[in-house]
Design an enzyme around this catalytic site. Structure first.
Site, mmCIF file in Angstrom:
data_model
loop_
_atom_site.group_PDB
_atom_site.id
_atom_site.type_symbol
_atom_site.label_atom_id
_atom_site.label_comp_id
_atom_site.label_asym_id
_atom_site.label_seq_id
_atom_site.Cartn_x
_atom_site.Cartn_y
_atom_site.Cartn_z
ATOM 1 N N GLY A 3 0.989 -1.109 -0.007
ATOM 2 C CA GLY A 3 -0.042 -0.067 -0.320
ATOM 3 C C GLY A 3 0.527 1.043 -0.069
ATOM 4 N N SER A 4 1.807 1.470 -0.802
ATOM 5 C CA SER A 4 2.585 2.543 -1.000
ATOM 6 C C SER A 4 2.026 3.924 -1.651
ATOM 7 C CB SER A 4 4.391 2.433 -0.994
ATOM 8 O OG SER A 4 4.322 2.001 -2.414
ATOM 9 N N ASN A 18 -6.722 3.108 -11.735
ATOM 10 C CA ASN A 18 -5.568 2.372 -11.966
ATOM 11 C C ASN A 18 -3.965 2.374 -12.334
ATOM 12 O OD1 ASN A 18 -4.944 -0.547 -11.018
ATOM 13 N ND2 ASN A 18 -3.910 -1.063 -13.190
ATOM 14 N N HIS A 47 -0.403 1.576 -12.913
ATOM 15 C CA HIS A 47 0.702 0.483 -13.456
ATOM 16 C C HIS A 47 2.099 0.719 -14.071
ATOM 17 C CE1 HIS A 47 1.123 -3.592 -15.528
ATOM 18 N NE2 HIS A 47 1.875 -3.157 -17.183
ATOM 19 N N ASP A 75 -5.021 -3.893 -17.608
ATOM 20 C CA ASP A 75 -4.186 -3.332 -17.711
ATOM 21 C C ASP A 75 -4.772 -2.260 -19.033
ATOM 22 O OD1 ASP A 75 -2.671 -3.326 -15.557
ATOM 23 O OD2 ASP A 75 -1.347 -4.939 -16.129
ATOM 24 N N GLU A 79 5.451 6.875 -8.886
ATOM 25 C CA GLU A 79 4.401 7.021 -8.984
ATOM 26 C C GLU A 79 3.199 7.607 -7.435
ATOM 27 O OE1 GLU A 79 3.640 2.135 -8.759
ATOM 28 O OE2 GLU A 79 5.078 1.574 -9.979
HETATM 29 C C1 GRF Z 1 2.622 -0.702 -7.479
HETATM 30 O O1 GRF Z 1 4.232 -0.869 -8.277
HETATM 31 C C2 GRF Z 1 2.018 -0.691 -8.821
HETATM 32 O O2 GRF Z 1 2.124 0.053 -9.544
HETATM 33 C C3 GRF Z 1 1.264 -2.057 -9.120
HETATM 34 O O3 GRF Z 1 1.573 -2.616 -7.680
HETATM 35 C C4 GRF Z 1 2.505 -1.532 -7.129
HETATM 36 C C5 GRF Z 1 1.510 -1.932 -5.673
HETATM 37 O O4 GRF Z 1 2.511 -1.055 -5.185
HETATM 38 N N1 GRF Z 1 -0.357 -1.799 -9.543
HETATM 39 P P1 GRF Z 1 1.505 -0.668 -3.706
HETATM 40 O O5 GRF Z 1 1.272 -1.900 -2.806
HETATM 41 O O6 GRF Z 1 1.578 0.521 -3.754
HETATM 42 O O7 GRF Z 1 3.255 -0.240 -2.917
#
Ligand code: GRF
Length: 200
Positions: A13-14, A107, A109, A145, A174
């Site tokens: 969940g970052s 979403n 990705h 995706d 991200e």
């Molecule tokens: C991220 O790299 C996101 O792009 C992908 O899954 C990963 C999730 O990481 N869909 P986090 O749980 O948000 O740290």
């Protein structure tokens, strides 16, 4: 009025944290109404609770998609969520669920879609020899995706970089990109035009 958002997670969940933190700003147009995980042991759940966000765990293991989505829809309705942000959510939806939320479900990705869909992205990026990679926030459509692209961030792939180093560098992007995309959606500035998104 801030738009209520549900964040769906399966793991650490970052990105969830980045969205929660962004939404703490007084002028941010969305608020995080709840975090829902499809596994009770998702590490992000503890973090969300510590940040004061209501959480739900709906264990998807052993449930078919319809049964899972019935419970999920009830939790979403109870939370009042009008937008869904998938953040490392590792479960596919039925086309019906995706259609019901089309234009309101995002979403993220970790690649420059449509390149490198699916899992194990950073290893495949490194092995392919591409010079740039990045991340994409898109609307969710029934195919995995895919769906209209809202924002992308690109970074160079250094020679001799490991998949883990690329993953770390992409993840940092991200965390900046997802709050920007959610802001645009919550402000009503995204128009879907077939496969493309126009930002007004
Ligand atoms: C991220 O790299 C996101 O792009 C992908 O899954 C990963 C999730 O990481 N869909 P986090 O749980 O948000 O740290």
């Amino acid at each position: 009025m801030k738009k209520p958002v549900a964040i769906l997670i399966s793991g650490r969940g970052s990105n969830m944290r980045a969205l929660i933190e962004a939404a703490q700003a007084p002028d941010y147009p969305a608020r995080i109404a709840c975090v829902i995980a499809n596994r009770a042991d998702a590490a992000g759940l503890d973090e969300a609770r510590a940040l004061g966000v209501p959480t739900h765990a709906i264990a998807s293991k052993g449930l078919n998609r319809e049964a899972f989505e019935t419970q999920l829809s009830a939790a979403l309705q109870a939370s009042g969520a009008e937008i869904i942000c998938l953040a490392g959510f590792m479960r596919l939806f039925t086309p019906d669920f995706t259609r019901a939320w089309y234009g309101r479900m995002l979403n993220i990705h970790p690649s420059l879609l449509p390149a490198f869909k699916g899992l194990d992205v950073h290893r495949r990026v490194v092995e392919s020899g591409v010079r740039f990679t990045g991340c994409t926030v898109h609307f969710v459509s029934p195919e995995m995706d895919e769906g209209p692209i809202i924002l992308q961030a690109a970074i160079p792939v250094p020679q001799h970089a490991s998949p883990e180093q690329v993953a770390d560098a992409v993840l940092a992007e991200e965390h900046k990109l997802y709050p920007q995309a959610l802001r645009l959606l919550a402000e009503g500035r995204l128009v879907i035009d077939g496969p493309r998104v126009t930002i007004s």
